[in-house]
Enzyme design. Structure first.
Site, PDB file in Angstrom:
ATOM      1  N   HIS A 294       0.771  -0.887  -0.066  1.00  0.00           N
ATOM      2  CA  HIS A 294      -0.489  -0.105   0.151  1.00  0.00           C
ATOM      3  C   HIS A 294       0.983   1.803   0.306  1.00  0.00           C
ATOM      4  O   HIS A 294       2.069   1.183   0.052  1.00  0.00           O
ATOM      5  CB  HIS A 294      -0.250  -0.071   1.301  1.00  0.00           C
ATOM      6  CG  HIS A 294      -1.751  -0.814   1.522  1.00  0.00           C
ATOM      7  ND1 HIS A 294      -2.822  -0.765   0.453  1.00  0.00           N
ATOM      8  CD2 HIS A 294      -2.371  -2.107   1.853  1.00  0.00           C
ATOM      9  CE1 HIS A 294      -4.100  -2.252   0.536  1.00  0.00           C
ATOM     10  NE2 HIS A 294      -3.697  -2.870   1.709  1.00  0.00           N
ATOM     11  N   CYS A 337      -0.554   2.587  -4.800  1.00  0.00           N
ATOM     12  CA  CYS A 337      -1.026   3.784  -4.386  1.00  0.00           C
ATOM     13  C   CYS A 337      -0.159   4.788  -4.589  1.00  0.00           C
ATOM     14  O   CYS A 337       0.567   5.208  -3.551  1.00  0.00           O
ATOM     15  CB  CYS A 337      -2.499   4.074  -4.073  1.00  0.00           C
ATOM     16  SG  CYS A 337      -3.267   2.845  -4.722  1.00  0.00           S
TER      17      CYS A 337
END
Length: 462
Positions: A294, A337
């Site tokens: 992440h 991301c």
């Protein structure tokens, strides 16, 4: 500054680190004022007297130089003051260079240096010098070393360790500068650094020159594969094992040794990278680091949901820290991301039913909360990001991430082709193919950034 924070930093610093900080401060605090300092609290008082702790920037530079990133976290809240940073004092590039030499010196190096300086320094001065920093200070007192004359130091280092004599210079922000500049090729003029490399360009690489790939293995490919997260904010990353498998297959075929580390915390990631930076790459041609996790703008997350900045990923491999990687390509591919926004197309993509290829597939986003972080660049780096800043990237929970799977596909296509495709051509095709897709009714646009100085052509060797 907050006295409580300073006290906590003092408690964590070892006596050798305090001595190093005193050495680094010699240009802003007189040597007499630094004598007999026994702990960091005393040093902080001296710095306060000079107004050097009015904001945390100068202390941040000190902690960054001695590689205490854990203590930098204590200053993180206060350090986001750009209007103050530009006017803040900076560490001497000359003194940081000396500290880098000290870091790389072994006990045997120190003994050799003392022997060679015998006769130029008094016996008492040599015997009282427990570290290389002590020797440097004695050389300065004797007029053998200064910010405008490092020839004596260079000549001494060359006698017992050529690599130490190639320690690169650093700029006034303690960030990497261009690699492979020996001390003799560096001229210090006030707060500016000029190099002889700016004068002569006869040895500059031509635009069509390729990086040499001659060793087997070509180098090391390290994959940090974070799937299971411990906290409540970030979900587990289904499908990431498929990315790890695809990366292992393609980079092994390209001639790299592949090592996969699963589920690392932020500190574990930093520790692994620090270990890698100490590796001898003399018999290897390149380094590849892939991070699957992440992320948010400018950073990725460890499995403990703590942040590791992109700067922390790349900096251990700059030439000042990993000299055997100087002039060699260092490739970083980040599947994460970089914000909470979505990438749109020229024509908005309305919600639509999944086509046949999407039936039964589930897409997720590798996102986290959003903050800013800058990324430093040095020569011969390539950073391949799954998405542009401030936007999300997508991962299929069964087949892997859109970006990594397309990257492996295009690397394979190029490696098998008779054409000699540059890595930038490969990444352009990745951009095109990923950009054509629609994921959760949204778009994704990868973003490569690079400071490569030659063409990189990757072909299968296994």
């Amino acid at each position: 500054m907050d006295r409580l924070k300073l006290s906590r930093i003092d408690e964590e610093l070892e006596s050798s680190e305090v001595a190093a900080l005193c050495f680094l401060c010699c240009d802003v605090v007189s040597r007499k004022r630094l004598e007999r300092i026994g702990d960091a609290k005393q040093l902080f008082l001296r710095l306060e007297e000079k107004g050097l702790l009015d904001n945390p920037v100068f202390l941040s530079q000190l902690l960054h130089t001695i590689r205490r990133a854990d203590l930098l976290n204590l200053l993180e809240t206060d350090s986001r003051q750009p209007e103050e940073t530009d006017a803040s004092p900076v560490l001497s590039t000359y003194r940081v260079m000396l500290y880098r030499i000290y870091e790389d010196m072994t006990e045997e190096n120190l003994k050799n240096m003392k022997f060679l300086l015998n006769g130029k320094l008094g016996r008492r001065q040599i015997e009282a010098s427990d570290t290389a920093l002590d020797l440097f200070a004695e050389m300065e007192k004797a007029g053998l070393l200064s910010d405008t004359d490092v020839n004596e130091l260079l000549a001494t280092l060359r006698e017992f360790d050529q690599q130490l004599a190639l320690t690169p210079s650093v700029n006034n922000n303690s960030q990497p500068t261009q690699p492979t500049l020996s001390i003799s090729e560096t001229i210090y003029e006030g707060e500016s650094v000029h190099t002889d490399a700016e004068i002569s360009r006869e040895t500059s690489s031509l635009p069509n020159e390729d990086y040499a790939l001659t060793h087997i293995p070509r180098g090391l490919c390290v994959v940090i594969n974070n799937e299971s997260f411990r906290g409540l904010e970030l979900s587990n990353r289904g499908g990431t094992q498929e990315d790890a498998k695809a990366l292992r297959k393609v980079f092994y075929s390209l001639g790299f040794d592949v090592v996969i580390h699963d589920n690392l915390t932020a500190d574990d990631m930093r520790h692994k990278l620090k270990e890698l930076s100490r590796r001898n790459y003399s018999n290897e041609d390149a380094l590849v680091v892939c991070v699957l996790s992440h992320g948010e703008q400018g950073c990725v997350f460890g499995t403990d949901e703590k942040k590791v900045s992109l700067r922390e990923l790349t900096e251990p491999f700059t030439s000042k820290i990993a000299p055997t990687l100087t002039g060699k390509p260092k490739l970083f591919f980040i599947q994460a991301c970089q914000g909470s926004g979505y990438q749109g197309g020229t024509v908005p993509c309305p919600p639509r039913p999944r086509n046949e290829e999407e039936v039964g597939e589930t897409f997720e986003e590798d996102a986290g909360p959003v903050y800013g972080e800058t990324v430093p660049w040095d020569a011969d780096f390539l950073l391949g990001m799954a998405t542009v800043q401030e936007c999300k990237s997508f991962r299929n929970t069964s087949t892997g991430s859109i970006y990594i799977q397309e990257l492996c596909k295009q690397l394979t296509r190029s490696a098998e082709s008779s054409e000699r495709d540059n890595i930038l051509d490969v990444l352009t095709r990745v951009n095109r193919e990923v950009g054509r897709g629609v994921y959760l009714s949204r778009k994704q646009m990868p973003e490569p950034k690079y400071t490569l100085t030659k063409r990189l052509v990757l072909k299968f060797v296994r």
